[in-house]
Enzyme design. Sequence first.
Site, PDB file in Angstrom:
ATOM      1  N   GLN A  10     -14.245  31.496  50.295  1.00 50.24           N
ATOM      2  CA  GLN A  10     -14.793  30.207  50.709  1.00 50.24           C
ATOM      3  C   GLN A  10     -13.748  29.396  51.479  1.00 50.24           C
ATOM      4  OE1 GLN A  10     -17.661  28.344  47.725  1.00 50.24           O
ATOM      5  NE2 GLN A  10     -16.254  29.378  46.367  1.00 50.24           N
ATOM      6  N   SER A  91     -11.265  36.819  46.646  1.00 49.54           N
ATOM      7  CA  SER A  91     -12.256  36.211  45.753  1.00 49.54           C
ATOM      8  C   SER A  91     -13.671  36.622  46.167  1.00 49.54           C
ATOM      9  CB  SER A  91     -12.081  34.690  45.737  1.00 49.54           C
ATOM     10  OG  SER A  91     -12.924  34.079  44.796  1.00 49.54           O
ATOM     11  N   LEU A  92     -14.489  35.684  46.661  1.00 46.92           N
ATOM     12  CA  LEU A  92     -15.823  36.013  47.149  1.00 46.92           C
ATOM     13  C   LEU A  92     -15.778  37.189  48.125  1.00 46.92           C
ATOM     14  CD1 LEU A  92     -18.843  35.390  47.934  1.00 46.92           C
ATOM     15  CD2 LEU A  92     -17.859  33.943  49.724  1.00 46.92           C
ATOM     16  N   ARG A 116     -23.709  33.386  41.567  1.00 49.40           N
ATOM     17  CA  ARG A 116     -22.291  33.235  41.189  1.00 49.40           C
ATOM     18  C   ARG A 116     -21.818  31.811  41.480  1.00 49.40           C
ATOM     19  NH1 ARG A 116     -17.294  34.131  44.187  1.00 49.40           N
ATOM     20  NH2 ARG A 116     -15.618  35.005  42.874  1.00 49.40           N
ATOM     21  N   HIS A 202     -11.551  30.698  38.937  1.00 46.26           N
ATOM     22  CA  HIS A 202     -10.640  31.788  38.558  1.00 46.26           C
ATOM     23  C   HIS A 202      -9.731  31.502  37.365  1.00 46.26           C
ATOM     24  CE1 HIS A 202     -11.917  34.489  41.677  1.00 46.26           C
ATOM     25  NE2 HIS A 202     -11.816  33.511  42.552  1.00 46.26           N
ATOM     26  N   GLN A 251     -13.069  39.290  37.525  1.00 41.74           N
ATOM     27  CA  GLN A 251     -12.555  38.526  38.659  1.00 41.74           C
ATOM     28  C   GLN A 251     -12.935  37.056  38.584  1.00 41.74           C
ATOM     29  OE1 GLN A 251     -14.402  37.324  41.873  1.00 41.74           O
ATOM     30  NE2 GLN A 251     -13.505  38.671  43.426  1.00 41.74           N
TER      31      GLN A 251
END
Length: 313
Positions: A10, A91-92, A116, A202, A251
């Site tokens: 993001q 991440s994403l 998510r 996270h 994750q």
Amino acid sequence: MAFAALFPGQGSQTVGMLADFETEYPDIKETFNEASDALGYDLWVLAQEGPAEQLSLTEITQPLMLTAGVALYRAWSQANGQSASYMAGHSLGEYTALTAAGSLELADAVRLVRARGQFMQDAVPQGTGAMAAVIGLDDDKIEAVCTQVATETGLVIEAVNYNAPGQLVIAGHADAVEASLPVLKEVGAKRALPLPVSAPFHCALMKPAADRLQEKLDVIDVKEPSVPVIQNVSIQPESDVSVIREQLIKQTFSPVRWTQTVRSFEGLDVQTAAEFGPGAVLCGLAKRIQTDTQHFPLGTHELFTKALQEING
């Protein structure tokens, strides 16, 4: 020599993103149409017209960035760009990598990351959590401050994004993050500043989101990826479906170890990498990680064409 396809998380989204690709690369618009059918709204119009505030909503940003990354990778393949030996995502971006590698179907993936985003937002009441960027301090010193503040306050505070040497993000309870900022400056941080985010991603506070995400992932078909994907948790190129499933859930509440991911390229003979997404965040981080790998941003038609010429020779 291996080539790595990298996918950002993001933050790189902008109104008008990828507009200059539409005419020459029909795969871009077709990919957005496919995602729009799955989501129930026109993602391409949203990307082109905004408003920017809507693009920044986590539940919209995640499917938007995933679709953009997959669209660019499909355009790259359409243009006979070099095939990836490995993929990785921040991440994403790990979900984007798995989709580009055929492990997840695009329709499943955009619905999964929309959920998510919702689950991560819902996991912590607004204002209860926070994140902060710490610049110019060694990782071990930041980790020590997090441990100290967590012990003193009884609250959650953790190092969560290892983006590059001297650039790390912490997350946790807002009170703990706030208490840590002057301590971090005292021990040598050049800057320690809160980030304008809606949730503390996270860290351990995201475990409720992981539990809800598990239910969604359990009913989705996950295939072995056509290209090994280096996952955020293990920093290993994974192809075992059971491992991929397990680590996608971990994750959610585990740190993104991007510095270690990029450094792992050296052991995989990766000498060239490209960033499949708008912007050039990952390329910028790579320069700070001091890797010998060449990194190419692909977020505009001009950069995309230049990278095709240079990488394909």
